[in-house]
Design an enzyme around this catalytic site. Structure first.
Site, PDB file in Angstrom:
ATOM      1  N   ARG A 157       0.834  -1.199   0.000  1.00 26.60           N
ATOM      2  CA  ARG A 157       0.000   0.000   0.000  1.00 26.60           C
ATOM      3  C   ARG A 157       0.870   1.251   0.000  1.00 26.60           C
ATOM      4  O   ARG A 157       2.058   1.215   0.336  1.00 26.60           O
ATOM      5  CB  ARG A 157      -0.946   0.017   1.193  1.00 26.60           C
ATOM      6  N   GLU A 256      -6.493   7.676   7.543  1.00 23.19           N
ATOM      7  CA  GLU A 256      -5.378   8.399   8.168  1.00 23.19           C
ATOM      8  C   GLU A 256      -4.868   9.458   7.200  1.00 23.19           C
ATOM      9  O   GLU A 256      -4.815  10.638   7.516  1.00 23.19           O
ATOM     10  CB  GLU A 256      -4.260   7.431   8.558  1.00 23.19           C
ATOM     11  N   ARG A 260      -5.466   5.947   0.871  1.00 27.20           N
ATOM     12  CA  ARG A 260      -4.548   4.814   0.958  1.00 27.20           C
ATOM     13  C   ARG A 260      -4.889   3.897  -0.209  1.00 27.20           C
ATOM     14  O   ARG A 260      -6.039   3.477  -0.362  1.00 27.20           O
ATOM     15  CB  ARG A 260      -4.724   4.055   2.275  1.00 27.20           C
ATOM     16  N   CYS A 302       1.478  10.972   8.916  1.00 25.95           N
ATOM     17  CA  CYS A 302       2.483  10.442   9.845  1.00 25.95           C
ATOM     18  C   CYS A 302       3.862  10.456   9.192  1.00 25.95           C
ATOM     19  O   CYS A 302       4.017   9.977   8.060  1.00 25.95           O
ATOM     20  CB  CYS A 302       2.133   9.017  10.255  1.00 25.95           C
ATOM     21  N   THR A 304       6.280   8.603   9.540  1.00 27.42           N
ATOM     22  CA  THR A 304       6.812   7.270   9.222  1.00 27.42           C
ATOM     23  C   THR A 304       6.517   6.878   7.784  1.00 27.42           C
ATOM     24  O   THR A 304       7.140   5.955   7.250  1.00 27.42           O
ATOM     25  CB  THR A 304       6.228   6.199  10.161  1.00 27.42           C
ATOM     26  N   ARG A 311       4.367   0.778   2.036  1.00 31.43           N
ATOM     27  CA  ARG A 311       4.507  -0.267   3.054  1.00 31.43           C
ATOM     28  C   ARG A 311       4.103  -1.587   2.420  1.00 31.43           C
ATOM     29  O   ARG A 311       2.939  -1.795   2.094  1.00 31.43           O
ATOM     30  CB  ARG A 311       3.639   0.011   4.278  1.00 31.43           C
ATOM     31  N   ARG A 340       5.431  -6.913  13.485  1.00 30.38           N
ATOM     32  CA  ARG A 340       4.249  -6.605  14.293  1.00 30.38           C
ATOM     33  C   ARG A 340       3.451  -7.874  14.549  1.00 30.38           C
ATOM     34  O   ARG A 340       3.725  -8.912  13.972  1.00 30.38           O
ATOM     35  CB  ARG A 340       3.351  -5.590  13.570  1.00 30.38           C
ATOM     36  N   GLU A 345       0.234  -3.127  14.484  1.00 32.26           N
ATOM     37  CA  GLU A 345       0.888  -2.529  15.640  1.00 32.26           C
ATOM     38  C   GLU A 345       0.044  -2.706  16.900  1.00 32.26           C
ATOM     39  O   GLU A 345      -1.178  -2.634  16.869  1.00 32.26           O
ATOM     40  CB  GLU A 345       1.113  -1.033  15.372  1.00 32.26           C
TER      41      GLU A 345
END
Length: 390
Positions: A157, A256, A260, A302, A304, A311, A340, A345
């Site tokens: 993604r 988020e 996505r 974010c 990250t 990811r 994870r 997470e």
């Protein structure tokens, strides 16, 4: 009693975010920081420094940087330091603890974001620049587990932000509706294997919603880290999901990030899953203008997820390695992987199934990141076989 107090503090902050978002257009060019916000910052920072938090926020937000940034605001959206760090102030068990309320925050609050980015993304310094997009071809990556002895499923993604809009903490109710309209219009132009249906969360049948969540297609409300960052405001307005007919390509709207883009399927064919995601990103990029910074790459809520924002992950059975946590940690560091629990997470690994993903998103091209992930999964499978036979 402590939990209730913490909840009240979070709700009070979210109420302030709503006020700031509504009034932001009247204070373009930067605004004066409200005394109540300064008081919350001082109180929250004091508690953070006294806590046992191991977050990157606590590590890098020195008193000198805090004092320098606490009165700063972004020019277009009037975002404050409180918007950036409220999640970490409310949740001392955060790993990162920082979010960007709008694209400009990465520059206005660079004294905080830059060291965080370098720490998380491993050596991406302030002087470094994200390379140009280079997807390459997924066919270069062989299926590492054609018999499905280890890999349960594969998913790739990326996140994207639509140019001209802030991120969650500063989006108004009207913004959410406008974003959803833009994104819905774009996904409905997709054709071929990408053709599908957009389903808004507003008015969605509860049974359908629960089924989509159970099938791991749909996101859900309730993450306390995101909620404290101001990402759950006006829920479920402006949120939704696009799902293609084969149910192996989907787009999340305003979860988020603004969007996505996700490709997924059973088994371990990373190259095939990656190619499908790339095709979807390129098609949507013709309909929507994504926000990309020359140095940081694609901008996301974010830090990250900056850079490529990719990811790639697998659900993989590692029951023998699971009994050797120190060895797993060594392998994760060696291959730059994030390990994870089964549900992501802050979750446990059920039946020896872990969610393994690339840690780095920055400093490499998209193709290089997928290769790094591919090499890492291959190394884990070899280690698991060795552990089983020892």
């Amino acid at each position: 009693m402590l939990l209730n107090l913490k909840t009240r503090l979070e709700l009070r902050y979210l109420g302030l975010c709503t006020h700031l978002a509504i009034s932001r257009y009247a204070s373009k060019g930067g605004g004066k920081i409200d005394k109540e916000i300064l008081d919350q910052l001082e109180e929250g920072y004091k508690k953070l420094t006294e806590s046992k938090s191991k977050s990157l926020l606590k590590k890098h937000l020195t008193k000198e940087i805090f004092d320098k940034l606490k009165t700063q605001t972004t020019p277009s959206f009037n975002s404050t330091l409180l918007h950036c760090i409220s999640s970490g102030l409310c949740n001392h068990d955060s790993g990162m603890g920082v979010y960007a309320p709008d694209p400009e925050a990465y520059k206005v609050f660079a004294d905080l974001f830059d060291p965080l980015i370098e720490d998380y993304h491993k050596c991406f310094k302030k002087t470094d620049k994200q390379p140009a997009t280079k997807f390459g071809k997924g066919k270069d990556f062989e299926n590492l587990d054609p018999d499905s002895n280890f890999i349960v499923s594969t998913r790739v993604r990326c996140g994207r932000a639509i140019k001209g809009f802030p991120f969650n903490p500063c989006l108004t109710e009207q913004d959410y509706g406008e974003l959803e309209s833009k994104i819905c219009g774009a996904v409905m132009t997709l054709s071929g294997e990408y053709k599908g249906k957009y389903m808004p969360l507003t008015g969605m049948d509860k049974c359908l919603q629960e089924q989509l969540i159970a099938d791991h297609f749909l996101f859900k409300e309730g993450d306390r880290f995101l909620a404290a960052a101001g990402a759950s405001r006006y829920w479920p307005i402006g949120r939704g999901i696009f799902l293609n007919e084969a149910k192996n390509f989907l787009v999340w709207c305003n979860e988020e990030d603004h969007i996505r883009i996700i490709s997924m399927e059973k088994g371990g064919d990373l190259g095939k899953v990656y190619d499908r995601m790339v095709g979807g990103v390129e098609a949507l990029g013709k309909q929507l203008e994504f926000n990309r910074d020359e140095r940081l790459g694609f901008l996301t809520f974010c830090p990250t997820n900056l850079g490529t924002s990719i990811r790639a992950s697998v659900h993989i059975r590692l029951p023998s390695l699971m009994c050797q946590p120190d060895e797993m940690k060594k392998l994760a560091e060696k291959y730059r992987l994030q390990i994870r629990g089964t549900s992501g997470e802050h979750s446990e690994a059920k039946d020896g199934v872990h969610d393994i993903s690339n840690q780095r998103r920055m400093g490499l091209t998209e193709y290089e990141i997928i290769k790094e992930m591919h090499d890492g999964i291959k190394g884990l499978i070899e280690a698991e076989c060795k552990a089983r036979n020892s």
